[in-house]
Design a protein around this motif. Structure first.
Motif, short mmCIF file in Angstrom:
data_model
loop_
_atom_site.label_atom_id
_atom_site.label_comp_id
_atom_site.label_asym_id
_atom_site.label_seq_id
_atom_site.Cartn_x
_atom_site.Cartn_y
_atom_site.Cartn_z
N MET A 130 0.85 -1.20 0.00
CA MET A 130 0.00 0.00 0.00
C MET A 130 0.87 1.24 0.00
O MET A 130 1.98 1.23 0.51
N THR A 131 0.36 2.33 -0.55
CA THR A 131 1.06 3.59 -0.51
C THR A 131 0.13 4.63 0.06
O THR A 131 -1.06 4.40 0.23
N SER A 132 0.69 5.82 0.32
CA SER A 132 -0.13 6.89 0.89
C SER A 132 -0.77 7.76 -0.18
O SER A 132 -1.38 8.75 0.11
N SER A 133 -0.58 7.37 -1.46
CA SER A 133 -1.20 8.14 -2.52
C SER A 133 -2.68 7.79 -2.60
O SER A 133 -3.17 6.88 -1.94
N THR A 134 -3.39 8.50 -3.47
CA THR A 134 -4.81 8.21 -3.63
C THR A 134 -5.04 6.96 -4.47
O THR A 134 -6.16 6.49 -4.56
N HIS A 135 -3.96 6.40 -5.10
CA HIS A 135 -4.10 5.18 -5.89
C HIS A 135 -3.53 4.04 -5.05
O HIS A 135 -2.36 3.69 -5.14
N ILE A 136 -4.37 3.45 -4.22
CA ILE A 136 -3.92 2.42 -3.29
C ILE A 136 -4.04 1.07 -3.97
O ILE A 136 -5.13 0.67 -4.40
N ASP A 137 -2.94 0.33 -4.07
CA ASP A 137 -2.96 -1.01 -4.64
C ASP A 137 -3.28 -1.99 -3.51
O ASP A 137 -2.41 -2.36 -2.72
N VAL A 138 -4.55 -2.40 -3.44
CA VAL A 138 -4.95 -3.29 -2.35
C VAL A 138 -4.27 -4.64 -2.49
O VAL A 138 -4.24 -5.42 -1.54
N GLY A 139 -3.71 -4.94 -3.67
CA GLY A 139 -3.05 -6.22 -3.88
C GLY A 139 -1.79 -6.39 -3.06
O GLY A 139 -1.30 -7.52 -2.92
N VAL A 140 -1.24 -5.31 -2.51
CA VAL A 140 -0.03 -5.46 -1.71
C VAL A 140 -0.34 -5.92 -0.29
O VAL A 140 0.57 -6.22 0.48
N ILE A 141 -1.61 -5.98 0.09
CA ILE A 141 -1.98 -6.50 1.41
C ILE A 141 -2.05 -8.02 1.32
O ILE A 141 -2.62 -8.57 0.38
N ASP A 142 -1.46 -8.70 2.27
CA ASP A 142 -1.54 -10.15 2.33
C ASP A 142 -2.86 -10.51 3.00
O ASP A 142 -2.95 -10.59 4.24
N PHE A 143 -3.89 -10.70 2.21
CA PHE A 143 -5.21 -10.97 2.76
C PHE A 143 -5.30 -12.36 3.39
O PHE A 143 -6.12 -12.60 4.27
N ASP A 144 -4.45 -13.31 2.94
CA ASP A 144 -4.41 -14.62 3.60
C ASP A 144 -3.92 -14.45 5.04
O ASP A 144 -4.47 -15.04 5.97
N GLU A 145 -2.87 -13.65 5.19
CA GLU A 145 -2.33 -13.40 6.53
C GLU A 145 -3.36 -12.66 7.39
O GLU A 145 -3.54 -12.96 8.57
N LEU A 146 -4.05 -11.69 6.77
CA LEU A 146 -5.09 -10.95 7.49
C LEU A 146 -6.19 -11.90 7.94
O LEU A 146 -6.67 -11.83 9.08
N GLY A 147 -6.61 -12.81 7.03
CA GLY A 147 -7.66 -13.75 7.37
C GLY A 147 -7.26 -14.65 8.54
O GLY A 147 -8.08 -14.92 9.44
N ALA A 148 -5.99 -15.08 8.56
CA ALA A 148 -5.52 -15.94 9.66
C ALA A 148 -5.55 -15.17 10.98
O ALA A 148 -5.91 -15.73 12.03
N TRP A 149 -5.15 -13.90 10.92
CA TRP A 149 -5.18 -13.07 12.13
C TRP A 149 -6.63 -12.88 12.61
O TRP A 149 -6.90 -12.97 13.81
N MET A 150 -7.55 -12.64 11.68
CA MET A 150 -8.95 -12.47 12.04
C MET A 150 -9.51 -13.75 12.66
O MET A 150 -10.29 -13.71 13.62
N ASP A 151 -9.09 -14.91 12.12
CA ASP A 151 -9.52 -16.19 12.71
C ASP A 151 -9.06 -16.28 14.16
O ASP A 151 -9.82 -16.69 15.05
N ALA A 152 -7.80 -15.89 14.40
CA ALA A 152 -7.27 -15.95 15.76
C ALA A 152 -7.99 -14.99 16.69
O ALA A 152 -8.05 -15.22 17.91
#
Length: 338
Positions: A1-23
């Motif tokens: 992610m960057t701080s510009s108005t064009h945020i590339d959501v693909g740089v977030i590891d959503f698998d890792e986020l999902g595992a954290w949310m599960d925990a």
């Protein structure tokens, strides 16, 4: 992610986020509907859904600034403390503050910001617009009622008011280190500082302060004048909540741009006072203090423009705003809240 108005959501590891949310015990399933939430903040916000529930993820930019993670830790702590209070704030779901990058999840706010335009029925109903101003004061009064013990160790309330004038004069002096800056040409600067020192309120009751309370940091309900959420809590501290009211007065839209028909400042003060047990007898001091501080903050960009560190036209524009704020301070000193 960057701080510009064009945020590339693909740089977030959503698998890792999902595992954290599960925990964290949050609803499972695939993460869908990822989309950036654009705005003026330097932090990154992304909306998504999981398990039939919508979320906003807030984290620092990819290229963090020195205090980016600490700011998010503070915000998460504030939102957690306010979660079980009547204060309209984004509802924190969960936060990851143990390692960096810090991030947290909150529920989306159903509302709009009036600085970007008014929807219906607000646009065509002057009674709703008038009430929006009063609701801004009411939400602030609600925050002022929160027991500061919910944020232990937050801020330094002892001597808070006494520190303000020296703190901001020191900030102004620091601009002299910038090459080319000739020093502040601000009529009324010293008179305002002396007036503030002479009229310093003797006592105050510490409370939770937002730190940057004005219309651009409020979201309103789509179908009523109610404040749906106060946003951007990064300046929150324990201090004198009447400083927030002074800030609102200093930044109250002159000529009612964006929201025509707002109540005058004196009506705001009266409405806040009816909802608060705080001593309002020195409210002019708080309005003058806000003009003084904000004027000095804006002058910093003017100084940086002389040193080639900010656009000259922006520096000139903000210097003009500084002069206007010190003129407004003079009006407040003369007792003119209208």
């Amino acid at each position: 992610m960057t701080s510009s108005t064009h945020i590339d959501v693909g740089v977030i590891d959503f698998d890792e986020l999902g595992a954290w949310m599960d925990a964290e015990g949050l609803p499972g399933g695939p993460i869908t509907g990822q989309a950036p939430v654009l705005g003026g903040t330097q932090n990154v916000m992304v909306r998504f859904e999981r398990g039939g529930r919508p979320y906003i993820l807030r984290r620092p930019p990819l290229h963090t600034r020195r205090k980016s993670n600490e700011v998010l830790r503070r915000e998460a702590r504030v939102l957690a403390a306010l979660r079980d209070t009547p204060v309209p704030a984004p509802r924190l779901v969960a936060a990851q503050t143990a390692r960096e990058p810090v991030f947290y999840l909150m529920e989306p706010v159903d509302g709009f910001n009036p600085s970007t335009g008014l929807p219906e029925p607000h646009a065509s109903d002057p009674a709703i617009r008038h009430r929006m101003g009063l609701e801004a004061a009411a939400a602030l009064a609600e925050l002022g009622r929160v027991d500061p013990a919910v944020l232990p160790g937050f801020g330094r309330p002892e001597g808070f008011l006494e520190r303000q004038v020296p703190r901001w004069l020191k900030e102004l002096d620091s601009y002299g280190e910038l090459d080319g800056y000739p020093g502040p040409d601000i009529p009324g600067l010293h008179e305002t500082a002396e007036w503030l020192t002479r009229h310093l309120p003797r006592t105050f009751t510490p409370g939770v302060m937002h730190g940057d309370y004005h219309f651009a940091n409020l979201m309103f309900a789509p179908d009523s004048p109610r404040v749906a959420a106060i946003v951007d809590w990064e300046m929150c501290t324990i201090g004198d909540p009447l400083v927030d009211l002074g800030w609102l007065l200093a930044m109250w839209p002159s000529g009612n741009e964006h929201v025509p028909g707002l109540p005058p400042p004196r009506e705001l003060v009266a409405y806040y006072g009816a909802l608060s047990e705080r001593d309002m007898s020195a409210i002019e001091w708080y309005a003058v203090m806000a003009c003084f501080k904000l004027g000095i903050v804006l002058e910093g960009t003017h100084a940086r423009a002389f040193a080639g560190k900010a656009p000259q036209d922006l520096g000139d524009l903000l210097h003009a705003a500084t002069l206007g704020l010190f003129e407004r301070a003079r009006e407040f000193m003369d007792g003119a809240l209208d």
